[in-house]
Design an enzyme around this catalytic site. Structure first.
Site, PDB file in Angstrom:
ATOM      1  CD  GLN A  38      -2.683   1.094   2.603  1.00 13.48           C
ATOM      2  OE1 GLN A  38      -2.151   1.277   3.676  1.00 13.48           O
ATOM      3  NE2 GLN A  38      -3.977   0.839   2.491  1.00 13.48           N
ATOM      4  CB  SER A  58       3.553  -2.919   5.469  1.00 12.45           C
ATOM      5  OG  SER A  58       3.352  -1.996   6.509  1.00 12.45           O
ATOM      6  CD  GLU A 117      -5.738  -0.237   6.432  1.00 12.12           C
ATOM      7  OE1 GLU A 117      -5.823   0.007   5.222  1.00 12.12           O
ATOM      8  OE2 GLU A 117      -4.987   0.373   7.194  1.00 12.12           O
TER       9      GLU A 117
HETATM   10  C1  LIG Z   1       3.758  -0.455  11.447  1.00 16.09           C
HETATM   11  C2  LIG Z   1       3.231   0.523  10.448  1.00 16.09           C
HETATM   12  C3  LIG Z   1       2.894   0.097   9.171  1.00 16.09           C
HETATM   13  C4  LIG Z   1       2.426   0.998   8.223  1.00 16.09           C
HETATM   14  N1  LIG Z   1       2.153   0.538   6.964  1.00 16.09           N
HETATM   15  C5  LIG Z   1       1.772   1.417   6.005  1.00 16.09           C
HETATM   16  C6  LIG Z   1       1.575   0.992   4.658  1.00 16.09           C
HETATM   17  O1  LIG Z   1       1.749  -0.189   4.341  1.00 16.09           O
HETATM   18  N2  LIG Z   1       1.219   1.902   3.725  1.00 16.09           N
HETATM   19  C7  LIG Z   1       1.013   3.215   4.041  1.00 16.09           C
HETATM   20  O2  LIG Z   1       0.658   3.974   3.158  1.00 16.09           O
HETATM   21  N3  LIG Z   1       1.201   3.666   5.306  1.00 16.09           N
HETATM   22  C8  LIG Z   1       1.581   2.800   6.296  1.00 16.09           C
HETATM   23  N4  LIG Z   1       1.794   3.244   7.588  1.00 16.09           N
HETATM   24  C9  LIG Z   1       1.695   4.690   7.841  1.00 16.09           C
HETATM   25  C10 LIG Z   1       0.566   5.121   8.766  1.00 16.09           C
HETATM   26  O3  LIG Z   1      -0.646   5.090   8.110  1.00 16.09           O
HETATM   27  C11 LIG Z   1       0.947   6.528   9.267  1.00 16.09           C
HETATM   28  O4  LIG Z   1       2.077   6.393  10.106  1.00 16.09           O
HETATM   29  C12 LIG Z   1      -0.162   7.172  10.052  1.00 16.09           C
HETATM   30  O5  LIG Z   1      -1.250   7.475   9.229  1.00 16.09           O
HETATM   31  C13 LIG Z   1       0.313   8.463  10.751  1.00 16.09           C
HETATM   32  O6  LIG Z   1       0.996   9.326   9.878  1.00 16.09           O
HETATM   33  P1  LIG Z   1       2.422   9.920  10.286  1.00 16.09           P
HETATM   34  O7  LIG Z   1       3.288   8.785  10.649  1.00 16.09           O
HETATM   35  O8  LIG Z   1       2.860  10.834   9.229  1.00 16.09           O
HETATM   36  O9  LIG Z   1       2.176  10.751  11.621  1.00 16.09           O
HETATM   37  P2  LIG Z   1       1.648  12.258  11.690  1.00 16.09           P
HETATM   38  O10 LIG Z   1       0.460  12.425  10.849  1.00 16.09           O
HETATM   39  O11 LIG Z   1       2.786  13.190  11.495  1.00 16.09           O
HETATM   40  O12 LIG Z   1       1.200  12.322  13.207  1.00 16.09           O
HETATM   41  C14 LIG Z   1       2.107  12.611  14.292  1.00 16.09           C
HETATM   42  C15 LIG Z   1       1.272  12.863  15.541  1.00 16.09           C
HETATM   43  O13 LIG Z   1       0.409  13.988  15.318  1.00 16.09           O
HETATM   44  C16 LIG Z   1      -0.925  13.638  15.558  1.00 16.09           C
HETATM   45  N5  LIG Z   1      -1.812  14.348  14.631  1.00 16.09           N
HETATM   46  C17 LIG Z   1      -1.659  14.553  13.301  1.00 16.09           C
HETATM   47  N6  LIG Z   1      -2.711  15.178  12.793  1.00 16.09           N
HETATM   48  C18 LIG Z   1      -3.569  15.399  13.799  1.00 16.09           C
HETATM   49  C19 LIG Z   1      -4.852  15.988  13.917  1.00 16.09           C
HETATM   50  N7  LIG Z   1      -5.526  16.478  12.843  1.00 16.09           N
HETATM   51  N8  LIG Z   1      -5.435  15.989  15.117  1.00 16.09           N
HETATM   52  C20 LIG Z   1      -4.803  15.487  16.202  1.00 16.09           C
HETATM   53  N9  LIG Z   1      -3.609  14.915  16.171  1.00 16.09           N
HETATM   54  C21 LIG Z   1      -3.001  14.864  14.982  1.00 16.09           C
HETATM   55  C22 LIG Z   1      -0.972  12.145  15.318  1.00 16.09           C
HETATM   56  O14 LIG Z   1      -2.054  11.529  16.005  1.00 16.09           O
HETATM   57  C23 LIG Z   1       0.368  11.684  15.867  1.00 16.09           C
HETATM   58  O15 LIG Z   1       0.274  11.522  17.255  1.00 16.09           O
HETATM   59  C24 LIG Z   1       2.265   2.362   8.558  1.00 16.09           C
HETATM   60  C25 LIG Z   1       2.601   2.796   9.838  1.00 16.09           C
HETATM   61  C26 LIG Z   1       3.087   1.907  10.785  1.00 16.09           C
HETATM   62  C27 LIG Z   1       3.438   2.401  12.157  1.00 16.09           C
END
Ligand SMILES: Cc1cc2nc3c(=O)[nH]c(=O)nc-3n(C[C@H](O)[C@H](O)[C@H](O)COP(=O)(O)OP(=O)(O)OC[C@H]3O[C@@H](n4cnc5c(N)ncnc54)[C@H](O)[C@@H]3O)c2cc1C
Lengths: 294, 377
Positions: free
Chosen positions: B121, B156, B239
Site C-alpha cells: 500500500q 509495509s 481495514e
Molecule cells: C507499522 C506501520 C505500518 C504501516 N504501513 C503502512 C503501509 O503499508 N502503507 C502506508 O501507506 N502507510 C503505512 N503506515 C503509515 C501510517 O498510516 C501513518 O504512520 C499514520 O497514518 C500516521 O501518519 P504519520 O506517521 O505521518 O504521523 P503524523 O500524521 O505526522 O502524526 C504525528 C502525531 O500527530 C498527531 N496528529 C496529526 N494530525 C492530527 C490531527 N488532525 N489531530 C490530532 N492529532 C493529529 C498524530 O495523532 C500523531 O500523534 C504504517 C505505519 C506503521 C506504524
C-alpha cells in the site's frame, strides 16, 4: 448469530422510553431531588402495570414472559433517566413477594456488601436488616442504610441489571456532554470544535459502546464471567462518563442545578453494589486459569 | 439478540474445523521473522492451500458473519494469518472488486486469491501521514502512460511485493481531495527504489519507496482520473472493520497463558496484578462482543463495515498495549530479555495506536462523524 436488537426488542425499549419520558421527565427528576426519601407510589404502580417488574415472570404466573435481554433494555432506560427506587430488588421479588410484580409492594433487599437502599420507604425487606444504621447518602435520590456485618450471597442477575442501569446512565452522560459541547460557545466557536473537548466526547462514546456490547452479551449468555465483565465495563462507562461530562460542562458542571452530579453520584453508588468491582475482577482472574486448564 | 450460530453457520464452522484439523499438520515450518522471501513463500503457500480448499475468497464473497467464523476458527486452530497477503486480500483486492473494470478484475483478483501475487500500500508520504490527502507524488499523462515521481514511506511488505496500490496527484490545482488518482503499479518497473526501514523491534517491516519517472500504463488506473480519494474511502473501512478479529481471539489466548505463567512464577499472589488480569479478561470479552455486534450491524446494513470500526480500533489498540504491558509485569526482569515470549509482541503493539489512522485521528472521526461535533477551524 444475529447480535442486534430485534424489532420486538426495539419496540419494547421505545415503549419504556416513552413511558418514562411522560412520567419521569426532567421536572419530575428535579422534584424528586427536592423531596428526598419520598418514593412516587403512583409511578411505581404504573411501572408495575406496564410489566416492568414482571418482565421475566411467565405468562402463566401473570408476568410478561420475556427474558434477560428485554429486562436489561428496560433497566437501561431506567438508568438513562435516573429513575429512583429499589428497582432491582423489586424486580427480583416479583412472583415471590405478593404485590411486587404489580408495583403495589415496594421491595428492597440487603445488598451483598451490607448496604440497604430505600429501607424506610420499602414495604418489604429481603434479608435481615436489623440494626441497620442510616447514612447521609451521597446520592440525593437514594436513601441508604448500612449493616455492620453485611455480605449475603450475590445474585448475578442483580449485578447484570445494575450494569444495565449504569449503561443507561453512561449513555445519558454522553448525550448531555455532546449537547453541551454543541451549544456552548467560547472563543467564538462551539467548544465541541476544540479537539480536547471533542476527544473527551469520543472516549465517552467508545466506553458506552464497549459496555453496551458486554451488557447485552451477558444478558444473552447469563454466564457469570460475562456478567462480571459487563459490570466492570458498565461501571467504568458510567463513572468516567459522568466525570468527563462534568468536565465538559465547566463551572456549570459543579452546580447543584445541573443534572451532571446526579448522574455521577448514582453511578458511584451502583459501583458499591454486590461488594464492589473487586469481586468481579477476582472472578474474571480465576476464570482465566480455569479456561487455560481446560 | 442472538449469539448462537445459525444452522448454516454451524455447518460452515464444523466443516472448516474438520478441514483445519487435516490441513495444519501438513504446513511447513514457520520461517524466521527476518527471512522475507521465506515469509512471502510461507504466507502465499497458505493462501494457495485455502484456495484449493475453496476458502480463498471468504473475505470478499462471504457474509460478515461467515468471515467472523473463519477468522475465529483459523486463529483458534493456530493457522497462519494473512501476513504478506494483507493488502491484496483486505484492501487492494476489495477496492479492485468494487471499482475496477471487468478486465482489471480478471487480471488482478485471481492471482491474489491463488496466492501468487503480493500487494503493498503506497499511500503515506513523508509530508502526508494523518493528512493523507496532502500527498504530493505527481503523475503526468504521457501517451498511454502515467509518469510518476515522488516518494512513499512506511510501505509495509514493499520489498516482497509485486504490485503497489498507489495514490498519486494528477491535478495539483484542484482542492486536495479532488486531484488524487488510484494506480496499480508493478513493483519491478524501472525507476523504483525500495529502501527498507528498520522498526523499533529491529526488523524491517516497512520501507521507503522512491519513484523516479516510473511509467504506469493508463489501463492500470482504477476509477476515474482525480477520483482516487473516493475510490480509496470505499475500502478503507475494511481495514478498520474486521481486520483485527483474529487478533482479538489471539489476545484472549495470550491472556490465559499469562495467567498460567503468573501462577507458575508466584506473581499471581499479587492481588493488584491478578485483578489487572481479571480486568483484561473483561476487556477482551467485551471487544469480542463488540466485534460480533459490529458484524451483525454490518450484515443488516448490506455487508460494509461502518464507522463502528473506529470505535473498535480505538479501544482495541489501547487494550493490546495494556495486555503486553501487563505481560511485562508478569515477566518481571525477564521482560527485558527479547528472547522471551511476549517481549517482541510488546514492542510491535506500540504501532497499533499509529498505523491505519492514529488514535487521535480515530477520535476526530468518532466525534465528527458519529457524534456530529463541528470540525475545528
Ligand atoms: C507499522 C506501520 C505500518 C504501516 N504501513 C503502512 C503501509 O503499508 N502503507 C502506508 O501507506 N502507510 C503505512 N503506515 C503509515 C501510517 O498510516 C501513518 O504512520 C499514520 O497514518 C500516521 O501518519 P504519520 O506517521 O505521518 O504521523 P503524523 O500524521 O505526522 O502524526 C504525528 C502525531 O500527530 C498527531 N496528529 C496529526 N494530525 C492530527 C490531527 N488532525 N489531530 C490530532 N492529532 C493529529 C498524530 O495523532 C500523531 O500523534 C504504517 C505505519 C506503521 C506504524
Amino acid at each position: 448469530m444475529r447480535f442486534r436488537l430485534t424489532e420486538d426488542q426495539r419496540a419494547l425499549r421505545d415503549g419504556v422510553r416513552a413511558l418514562l419520558a411522560r412520567r419521569f421527565d426532567r421536572a419530575a427528576l428535579r422534584a424528586a431531588v427536592d423531596r428526598p426519601g419520598r418514593l412516587d407510589r403512583a409511578l411505581w404502580r404504573e411501572l408495575g402495570a406496564a410489566g416492568f417488574f414482571a418482565l421475566r415472570l411467565s405468562e402463566a404466573d401473570g408476568g410478561v414472559g420475556l427474558g434477560l435481554p428485554e429486562t436489561v433494555l428496560a433497566f437501561e432506560e431506567a438508568g438513562r433517566v435516573l429513575l429512583p427506587g429499589p428497582l432491582v430488588a423489586t424486580h427480583l421479588a416479583a412472583g415471590r413477594v405478593p404485590g411486587a410484580a404489580e408495583g403495589e409492594t415496594v421491595v428492597t433487599a440487603v445488598d451483598g456488601g451490607g448496604l440497604v437502599e430505600w429501607l424506610t420507604a420499602a414495604d418489604v425487606v429481603c434479608g435481615a436488616a436489623d440494626g441497620a444504621v442510616p447514612l447521609r447518602s451521597v446520592d440525593p435520590l437514594t436513601p441508604l442504610h448500612r449493616l455492620p456485618g453485611g455480605s449475603a450471597a450475590v445474585d448475578p442477575v442483580a449485578v447484570l441489571l445494575t450494569a444495565a442501569e449504569q449503561l443507561g446512565t453512561a449513555t445519558r452522560a454522553c448525550e448531555l456532554a455532546v449537547q453541551h459541547a454543541r451549544a456552548r460557545e467560547q472563543f467564538g466557536q462551539p467548544i465541541g470544535a476544540f479537539q480536547a473537548v471533542k476527544h473527551l466526547c469520543a472516549e465517552l462514546l467508545v466506553r458506552v459502546e464497549v459496555a453496551r456490547a458486554a451488557v447485552y452479551a451477558a444478558a444473552v449468555t447469563a454466564d457469570p464471567a460475562d456478567i462480571a465483565a459487563a459490570r466492570l465495563l458498565a461501571d467504568e462507562a458510567a463513572v468516567r462518563g459522568a466525570r468527563d461530562c462534568l468536565q465538559v460542562h465547566g463551572g456549570m458542571g459543579f452546580t447543584w442545578e445541573a443534572d451532571v452530579h446526579l448522574l455521577l453520584k448514582r453511578a458511584w453508588l451502583r459501583t458499591r453494589r454486590a461488594g464492589g468491582g473487586t469481586e468481579s475482577e477476582e472472578l474474571l482472574a480465576a476464570d482465566l486459569l480455569s479456561r487455560a486448564a481446560r | 439478540m442472538d449469539l448462537a450460530d445459525s444452522p448454516e453457520d454451524a455447518e460452515f464452522r464444523a466443516r472448516l474445523r474438520e478441514w483445519l484439523g487435516k490441513a495444519l499438520p501438513a504446513l511447513p515450518p514457520k520461517p524466521s521473522p527476518d527471512d522475507w522471501p521465506g515469509r512471502r513463500a510461507y504466507d502465499l503457500g497458505w493462501q494457495r492451500t485455502l484456495y484449493d480448499a475453496g476458502y480463498a475468497d471468504v473475505h470478499w464473497q462471504a457474509s460478515p458473519g461467515v468471515r467472523l467464523i473463519f477468522l475465529e476458527e483459523t486463529e483458534r486452530a493456530g493457522a497462519p494469518y494473512v501476513g504478506a497477503g494483507f493488502v491484496g486480500l483486505l484492501h487492494a483486492g476489495p477496492t479492485i472488486a468494487a471499482e475496477g473494470t471487468a478486465g482489471q478484475r480478471a487480471r488482478w483478483l485471481p492471482p491474489i486469491l491463488r496466492g501468487e501475487e503480493v500487494w503493498c500500500q503506497g499511500f503515506s508520504e513523508p509530508g502526508a501521514g494523518s493528512d493523507l490527502a496532502a500527498l504530493r507524488t505527481r503523475a503526468w499523462r504521457d501517451g498511454d502512460d502515467y509518469v510518476v515521481s515522488g516518494s512513499k514511506i512506511w510501505t509495509s511488505h514493499a520489498e516482497v511485493a509485486d504490485w503497489c496500490e498507489l495514490l498519486v496527484r494528477t491535478d495539483p490545482e484542484a482542492p486536495k481531495h479532488r486531484g488524487i488518482t488510484w494506480l496499480a503499479m508493478p513493483m519491478d518497473a524501472p525507476g523504483i527504489t525500495v529502501r527498507p526501514l528498520r522498526t523499533l523491534a529491529g526488523s524491517a517491516e516497512f520501507a521507503e519507496v522512491f519513484l523516479d519517472e516510473v511509467r504506469v500504463p493508463v489501463g492500470h488506473r482504477v476509477g476515474e482520473e482525480n477520483d482516487g480519494w473516493r475510490v480509496t474511502m470505499v475500502t478503507l473501512s475494511f481495514e478498520r472493520g474486521t481486520a483485527f478479529v483474529g487478533e482479538v481471539v489471539a489476545c484472549r489466548r495470550v491472556l490465559g497463558e499469562l495467567a498460567v505463567e503468573a501462577r507458575r512464577n508466584g506473581r499471581w499472589d499479587d492481588p493488584a496484578l491478578r485483578r489487572r488480569l481479571g480486568g483484561l479478561n473483561a476487556e477482551f470479552r467485551a471487544l469480542w462482543r463488540l466485534t460480533q455486534w459490529n458484524v451483525s450491524e454490518a450484515e443488516a446494513a448490506g455487508g460494509l463495515p461502518g464507522i463502528g470500526g473506529s470505535v473498535f480500533k480505538l479501544r482495541y489498540s489501547q487494550a493490546r498495549q495494556d495486555l503486553y504491558d501487563t505481560a511485562a509485569d508478569v515477566l518481571g526482569d525477564a521482560s527485558l530479555d527479547t528472547d522471551r515470549p511476549w517481549v517482541h509482541d510488546r514492542l510491535s503493539s506500540l504501532s497499533y495506536t499509529i498505523a491505519a489512522g492514529t488514535s487521535q485521528i480515530q477520535r476526530n472521526i468518532v466525534a465528527e462523524r458519529i457524534l456530529g461535533l463541528p470540525k475545528g477551524r
